[in-house]
Scaffold this motif. Structure first.
Motif, PDB file in Angstrom:
ATOM      1  N   GLY A  25      89.233 -41.719  52.643  1.00 38.87           N
ATOM      2  CA  GLY A  25      89.684 -42.632  53.648  1.00 38.87           C
ATOM      3  C   GLY A  25      90.896 -42.090  54.312  1.00 38.87           C
ATOM      4  O   GLY A  25      91.500 -42.475  55.402  1.00 38.87           O
ATOM      5  N   GLY A  26      90.993 -40.650  54.193  1.00 36.87           N
ATOM      6  CA  GLY A  26      91.990 -39.892  55.090  1.00 36.87           C
ATOM      7  C   GLY A  26      91.330 -39.645  56.354  1.00 36.87           C
ATOM      8  O   GLY A  26      90.256 -39.780  56.856  1.00 36.87           O
ATOM      9  N   GLU A  27      92.543 -39.430  57.175  1.00 39.20           N
ATOM     10  CA  GLU A  27      92.132 -39.433  58.952  1.00 39.20           C
ATOM     11  C   GLU A  27      92.194 -37.822  59.229  1.00 39.20           C
ATOM     12  O   GLU A  27      93.025 -37.105  58.821  1.00 39.20           O
ATOM     13  N   VAL A  28      91.421 -37.524  60.270  1.00 41.52           N
ATOM     14  CA  VAL A  28      91.347 -36.491  60.801  1.00 41.52           C
ATOM     15  C   VAL A  28      91.489 -36.687  62.593  1.00 41.52           C
ATOM     16  O   VAL A  28      90.525 -37.430  62.937  1.00 41.52           O
ATOM     17  N   PHE A  29      92.656 -36.514  63.114  1.00 38.89           N
ATOM     18  CA  PHE A  29      92.818 -36.891  64.507  1.00 38.89           C
ATOM     19  C   PHE A  29      92.641 -35.690  65.339  1.00 38.89           C
ATOM     20  O   PHE A  29      93.519 -34.811  65.312  1.00 38.89           O
ATOM     21  N   LEU A  30      91.729 -35.556  66.340  1.00 39.14           N
ATOM     22  CA  LEU A  30      91.528 -34.806  67.505  1.00 39.14           C
ATOM     23  C   LEU A  30      91.719 -35.048  68.603  1.00 39.14           C
ATOM     24  O   LEU A  30      91.364 -36.142  69.170  1.00 39.14           O
ATOM     25  N   GLU A  58      82.805 -45.724  71.167  1.00 36.30           N
ATOM     26  CA  GLU A  58      82.881 -45.022  72.569  1.00 36.30           C
ATOM     27  C   GLU A  58      82.914 -43.563  72.123  1.00 36.30           C
ATOM     28  O   GLU A  58      83.411 -43.290  71.160  1.00 36.30           O
ATOM     29  N   THR A  59      82.718 -42.625  73.067  1.00 38.58           N
ATOM     30  CA  THR A  59      82.430 -41.209  73.142  1.00 38.58           C
ATOM     31  C   THR A  59      83.985 -40.740  72.677  1.00 38.58           C
ATOM     32  O   THR A  59      84.344 -40.003  71.672  1.00 38.58           O
ATOM     33  N   TRP A  60      84.964 -41.308  73.437  1.00 44.40           N
ATOM     34  CA  TRP A  60      86.104 -40.887  73.469  1.00 44.40           C
ATOM     35  C   TRP A  60      87.291 -42.064  73.093  1.00 44.40           C
ATOM     36  O   TRP A  60      86.910 -43.315  73.527  1.00 44.40           O
ATOM     37  N   LEU A  61      88.317 -41.921  72.389  1.00 44.39           N
ATOM     38  CA  LEU A  61      89.464 -43.048  72.348  1.00 44.39           C
ATOM     39  C   LEU A  61      89.993 -43.121  73.493  1.00 44.39           C
ATOM     40  O   LEU A  61      90.496 -41.997  74.158  1.00 44.39           O
ATOM     41  N   ALA A  62      90.467 -44.443  74.014  1.00 40.30           N
ATOM     42  CA  ALA A  62      91.063 -44.721  74.989  1.00 40.30           C
ATOM     43  C   ALA A  62      92.557 -44.284  75.138  1.00 40.30           C
ATOM     44  O   ALA A  62      93.216 -43.969  76.030  1.00 40.30           O
ATOM     45  N   THR A  63      93.006 -44.523  73.628  1.00 41.19           N
ATOM     46  CA  THR A  63      94.455 -44.409  73.432  1.00 41.19           C
ATOM     47  C   THR A  63      94.705 -43.837  72.129  1.00 41.19           C
ATOM     48  O   THR A  63      93.733 -43.572  71.427  1.00 41.19           O
ATOM     49  N   ASN A  64      95.743 -42.956  72.066  1.00 40.02           N
ATOM     50  CA  ASN A  64      96.174 -42.206  71.018  1.00 40.02           C
ATOM     51  C   ASN A  64      96.532 -43.468  69.890  1.00 40.02           C
ATOM     52  O   ASN A  64      97.412 -44.078  70.086  1.00 40.02           O
ATOM     53  N   PHE A  67      82.533 -36.504  56.885  1.00 40.76           N
ATOM     54  CA  PHE A  67      83.339 -37.302  58.122  1.00 40.76           C
ATOM     55  C   PHE A  67      82.459 -38.376  58.494  1.00 40.76           C
ATOM     56  O   PHE A  67      81.112 -37.980  59.169  1.00 40.76           O
ATOM     57  N   GLN A  68      83.036 -39.118  59.024  1.00 46.80           N
ATOM     58  CA  GLN A  68      82.832 -40.098  60.041  1.00 46.80           C
ATOM     59  C   GLN A  68      83.491 -40.467  61.090  1.00 46.80           C
ATOM     60  O   GLN A  68      84.652 -40.742  60.969  1.00 46.80           O
ATOM     61  N   LYS A  69      82.777 -40.505  62.246  1.00 49.39           N
ATOM     62  CA  LYS A  69      83.732 -40.724  63.420  1.00 49.39           C
ATOM     63  C   LYS A  69      83.739 -42.287  63.827  1.00 49.39           C
ATOM     64  O   LYS A  69      83.002 -42.897  63.470  1.00 49.39           O
ATOM     65  N   GLN A  70      85.032 -42.814  64.123  1.00 46.36           N
ATOM     66  CA  GLN A  70      85.362 -44.165  64.386  1.00 46.36           C
ATOM     67  C   GLN A  70      85.235 -44.592  65.723  1.00 46.36           C
ATOM     68  O   GLN A  70      85.388 -43.478  66.818  1.00 46.36           O
TER      69      GLN A  70
END
Length: 211
Positions: free
Chosen positions: A146-151, A178-184, A172-175
């Motif tokens: 459940g830990g996060e990796v933010f790129l 959309e291809t890219w997150l709109a916000t941080n 790892f599973q991408k959240q």
């Protein structure tokens, strides 16, 4: 304190950076060493983690950076402010990450950020990029379920390669659809992020969960 002038690019494959770091005793670093750990890989001057550590005192923060003068300056600021949940280490993450993480209690590592890493544009230099399969294997071994990796990056090709390598790993599973997150999703932007957006340029972001 004046900013230290340092080289912008440091080759992690040079002989100077091949000795793994000697992990410190975390009980001498953090007031509460068993708090959840946020690891920032390539923390530069450390301003992002400084703000995060102030906002989230119930977390510990560790910044890894290959440019030693930046680490010295950042740790001096930590001492001035009296923060007991933040530390910076000078190291080459590609040979020091595993020896560092294995000294923490199991389940401590809960969040990782890799933000605006050196793009190394030339084809012959791509092997110098920080996100290599071995690094992902290490994160998969030590990051809590459940830990996060933010790129994030302002170079699309770098962001794509980072995402491709994480997506190729079964842990790892991408959240997000959309291809890219709109916000941080984090409460603090990096200096590079603020500068990039202020010039109207895109930032490519992705969040992965250790599953």
């Amino acid at each position: 304190m004046p900013k230290v002038r340092v080289r912008q690019h440091v080759n992690p494959l040079s002989n100077k950076y091949q000795t793994p770091v000697q992990p410190p005793k975390w009980e001498n670093i953090y007031a509460q060493p068993d708090q959840p750990l946020h690891l920032d890989i390539g923390c530069a001057r450390g301003e992002f983690l400084l703000s995060m550590a102030t906002l989230q005192p119930n977390w510990n923060f560790l910044g890894l950076e290959i440019r030693e003068p930046l680490v010295e300056q950042a740790n001096a600021k930590v001492s001035e402010l009296g923060l007991s949940n933040l530390h910076y280490l000078f190291c080459n993450v590609n040979n020091s990450l595993k020896p560092l993480l294995e000294t923490f209690r199991v389940g401590t590592l809960q969040r990782v950020t890799i933000q605006f890493p050196d793009p190394w544009f030339k084809k012959r230099q791509v092997k110098r990029r920080v996100v290599q399969p071995e690094l992902i294997d290490t994160l998969a071994a030590y990051l809590i379920d459940g830990g996060e990796v933010f790129l994030q990056s302002d170079v699309e090709a770098v962001a794509v390669q980072m995402c491709d390598r994480f997506e190729a790993h079964p842990a790892f599973q991408k959240q997000g659809a959309e291809t890219w997150l709109a916000t941080n999703p984090l409460p603090v932007p990096t200096e590079r992020e603020v500068s990039t957006l202020s010039h109207g340029e895109p930032v490519y972001r992705a969040l992965f969960i250790r599953c």
